[in-house]
Design an enzyme around this catalytic site. Sequence first.
Site, mmCIF file in Angstrom:
data_model
loop_
_atom_site.group_PDB
_atom_site.id
_atom_site.type_symbol
_atom_site.label_atom_id
_atom_site.label_comp_id
_atom_site.label_asym_id
_atom_site.label_seq_id
_atom_site.Cartn_x
_atom_site.Cartn_y
_atom_site.Cartn_z
ATOM 1 N N GLU A 10 34.652 10.405 65.663
ATOM 2 C CA GLU A 10 34.478 11.572 66.536
ATOM 3 C C GLU A 10 34.411 11.091 67.976
ATOM 4 O O GLU A 10 33.676 10.148 68.279
ATOM 5 C CB GLU A 10 33.182 12.283 66.158
ATOM 6 C CG GLU A 10 32.822 13.457 67.039
ATOM 7 C CD GLU A 10 31.465 14.054 66.680
ATOM 8 O OE1 GLU A 10 30.771 14.499 67.613
ATOM 9 O OE2 GLU A 10 31.093 14.068 65.489
ATOM 10 N N PRO A 43 40.236 22.697 70.386
ATOM 11 C CA PRO A 43 40.442 23.778 71.344
ATOM 12 C C PRO A 43 40.232 23.375 72.798
ATOM 13 O O PRO A 43 39.323 22.614 73.115
ATOM 14 C CB PRO A 43 39.432 24.850 70.914
ATOM 15 C CG PRO A 43 38.424 24.141 70.089
ATOM 16 C CD PRO A 43 39.140 22.992 69.456
ATOM 17 N N ASN A 44 41.120 23.899 73.600
ATOM 18 C CA ASN A 44 41.104 23.771 75.064
ATOM 19 C C ASN A 44 41.476 22.388 75.572
ATOM 20 O O ASN A 44 41.606 22.192 76.775
ATOM 21 C CB ASN A 44 39.765 24.221 75.650
ATOM 22 C CG ASN A 44 39.452 25.646 75.279
ATOM 23 O OD1 ASN A 44 40.281 26.533 75.466
ATOM 24 N ND2 ASN A 44 38.280 25.880 74.726
ATOM 25 N N ARG A 52 25.395 21.439 72.818
ATOM 26 C CA ARG A 52 26.365 20.355 72.659
ATOM 27 C C ARG A 52 25.723 19.065 72.139
ATOM 28 O O ARG A 52 26.424 18.104 71.827
ATOM 29 C CB ARG A 52 27.074 20.071 73.986
ATOM 30 C CG ARG A 52 27.926 21.221 74.463
ATOM 31 C CD ARG A 52 28.707 20.852 75.713
ATOM 32 N NE ARG A 52 29.243 22.006 76.376
ATOM 33 C CZ ARG A 52 30.404 22.594 76.078
ATOM 34 N NH1 ARG A 52 31.142 22.136 75.099
ATOM 35 N NH2 ARG A 52 30.807 23.647 76.756
ATOM 36 N N ASN A 105 38.712 14.680 68.434
ATOM 37 C CA ASN A 105 37.897 15.399 69.411
ATOM 38 C C ASN A 105 38.037 16.870 69.047
ATOM 39 O O ASN A 105 39.030 17.507 69.379
ATOM 40 C CB ASN A 105 38.388 15.135 70.832
ATOM 41 C CG ASN A 105 37.510 15.787 71.875
ATOM 42 O OD1 ASN A 105 36.754 16.705 71.577
ATOM 43 N ND2 ASN A 105 37.623 15.330 73.107
ATOM 44 N N HIS A 107 30.340 21.478 67.351
ATOM 45 C CA HIS A 107 28.981 21.994 67.304
ATOM 46 C C HIS A 107 28.822 23.204 66.389
ATOM 47 O O HIS A 107 27.708 23.679 66.200
ATOM 48 C CB HIS A 107 28.536 22.357 68.725
ATOM 49 C CG HIS A 107 28.978 21.350 69.726
ATOM 50 N ND1 HIS A 107 28.474 20.065 69.772
ATOM 51 C CD2 HIS A 107 29.925 21.405 70.692
ATOM 52 C CE1 HIS A 107 29.080 19.388 70.738
ATOM 53 N NE2 HIS A 107 29.965 20.184 71.313
ATOM 54 N N ASP A 149 33.280 19.668 56.424
ATOM 55 C CA ASP A 149 33.613 19.564 55.001
ATOM 56 C C ASP A 149 34.988 18.929 54.797
ATOM 57 O O ASP A 149 35.181 18.152 53.859
ATOM 58 C CB ASP A 149 33.584 20.944 54.338
ATOM 59 C CG ASP A 149 32.176 21.489 54.140
ATOM 60 O OD1 ASP A 149 31.196 20.732 54.316
ATOM 61 O OD2 ASP A 149 32.054 22.693 53.811
ATOM 62 N N ARG A 206 41.787 21.767 83.673
ATOM 63 C CA ARG A 206 40.515 22.482 83.506
ATOM 64 C C ARG A 206 39.337 21.592 83.859
ATOM 65 O O ARG A 206 39.323 20.421 83.543
ATOM 66 C CB ARG A 206 40.364 23.012 82.081
ATOM 67 C CG ARG A 206 39.994 21.948 81.055
ATOM 68 C CD ARG A 206 39.778 22.503 79.658
ATOM 69 N NE ARG A 206 38.409 22.832 79.428
ATOM 70 C CZ ARG A 206 37.705 22.460 78.359
ATOM 71 N NH1 ARG A 206 38.255 21.745 77.409
ATOM 72 N NH2 ARG A 206 36.462 22.815 78.217
ATOM 73 N N HIS A 252 34.328 12.276 72.308
ATOM 74 C CA HIS A 252 34.146 13.273 73.364
ATOM 75 C C HIS A 252 34.410 12.595 74.696
ATOM 76 O O HIS A 252 33.969 11.467 74.922
ATOM 77 C CB HIS A 252 32.736 13.855 73.334
ATOM 78 C CG HIS A 252 32.420 14.509 72.030
ATOM 79 N ND1 HIS A 252 32.897 15.749 71.699
ATOM 80 C CD2 HIS A 252 31.729 14.056 70.966
ATOM 81 C CE1 HIS A 252 32.498 16.048 70.474
ATOM 82 N NE2 HIS A 252 31.792 15.042 70.007
ATOM 83 N N ILE A 253 35.109 13.287 75.553
ATOM 84 C CA ILE A 253 35.422 12.764 76.880
ATOM 85 C C ILE A 253 34.158 12.738 77.734
ATOM 86 O O ILE A 253 33.858 11.748 78.397
ATOM 87 C CB ILE A 253 36.527 13.611 77.529
ATOM 88 C CG1 ILE A 253 37.821 13.477 76.711
ATOM 89 C CG2 ILE A 253 36.752 13.215 78.985
ATOM 90 C CD1 ILE A 253 38.899 14.488 77.050
ATOM 91 N N SER A 254 33.411 13.814 77.694
ATOM 92 C CA SER A 254 32.181 13.901 78.492
ATOM 93 C C SER A 254 30.999 13.370 77.686
ATOM 94 O O SER A 254 31.061 13.233 76.467
ATOM 95 C CB SER A 254 31.914 15.354 78.895
ATOM 96 O OG SER A 254 31.571 16.126 77.755
ATOM 97 N N ALA A 288 34.681 22.216 71.087
ATOM 98 C CA ALA A 288 33.502 23.036 70.778
ATOM 99 C C ALA A 288 33.289 23.221 69.276
ATOM 100 O O ALA A 288 32.165 23.491 68.842
ATOM 101 C CB ALA A 288 33.610 24.391 71.467
ATOM 102 N N ARG A 298 24.907 17.564 78.935
ATOM 103 C CA ARG A 298 25.394 18.929 79.098
ATOM 104 C C ARG A 298 24.453 19.906 78.388
ATOM 105 O O ARG A 298 23.316 19.582 78.072
ATOM 106 C CB ARG A 298 26.831 19.004 78.575
ATOM 107 C CG ARG A 298 27.748 18.065 79.396
ATOM 108 C CD ARG A 298 29.179 18.131 79.002
ATOM 109 N NE ARG A 298 29.713 19.460 79.296
ATOM 110 C CZ ARG A 298 30.858 19.901 78.804
ATOM 111 N NH1 ARG A 298 31.593 19.152 78.001
ATOM 112 N NH2 ARG A 298 31.292 21.114 79.102
ATOM 113 N N TYR A 324 36.336 16.602 82.927
ATOM 114 C CA TYR A 324 37.380 16.045 82.066
ATOM 115 C C TYR A 324 38.433 15.217 82.789
ATOM 116 O O TYR A 324 39.324 14.669 82.150
ATOM 117 C CB TYR A 324 38.065 17.180 81.296
ATOM 118 C CG TYR A 324 37.112 17.926 80.407
ATOM 119 C CD1 TYR A 324 36.602 17.343 79.252
ATOM 120 C CD2 TYR A 324 36.681 19.212 80.730
ATOM 121 C CE1 TYR A 324 35.711 18.021 78.444
ATOM 122 C CE2 TYR A 324 35.792 19.897 79.919
ATOM 123 C CZ TYR A 324 35.307 19.295 78.785
ATOM 124 O OH TYR A 324 34.420 19.957 77.987
#
Length: 138
Positions: A95, A9-10, A108, A71, A77, A84, A17, A97-99, A74, A104, A22
């Site tokens: 997995e 998402p996003n 997170r 990625n 978390h 699963d 954004r 993550h950009i940040s 959200a 944060r 990001y």
Amino acid sequence: MKIQIINGPNLNLLGVREKSIYGDSSFETYLAGLKQRYPQHQIDYYQSNVEGELINKLHEVGFSFDGIVMNAGAYTHTSVAIADAIAGINTPVVEVHISNVYKREEFRHVSMLAKNCKGVIAGFGMDSYRLAIESLTV
């Protein structure tokens, strides 16, 4: 090697954004560079804002691809269902993550997915995806 990148998402809003977190590049622009860097690999891309669609994609490629870079945004978390799904497939998942999620908000700092993944890469901007591909191809 067949590698599937899955963004949650996003992440369709990358480049527009929260640029301070990001960056200002779209994922499509970054993806073009990845494909040029790794012409020997098939790199497919999928993005959805919908949890069930992410699970469906994991099921679809999780027995036929050589690696998945995910990625989950959200959902990382919160989603036991995605965790699963990762546990239920054969293809290794990294997995990303950009940040740096540890710089944060506290929520997170916990990943529901990590225990079912080959590894976690966070905080290297878009280069987190390249590092994940490197980890899958060695």
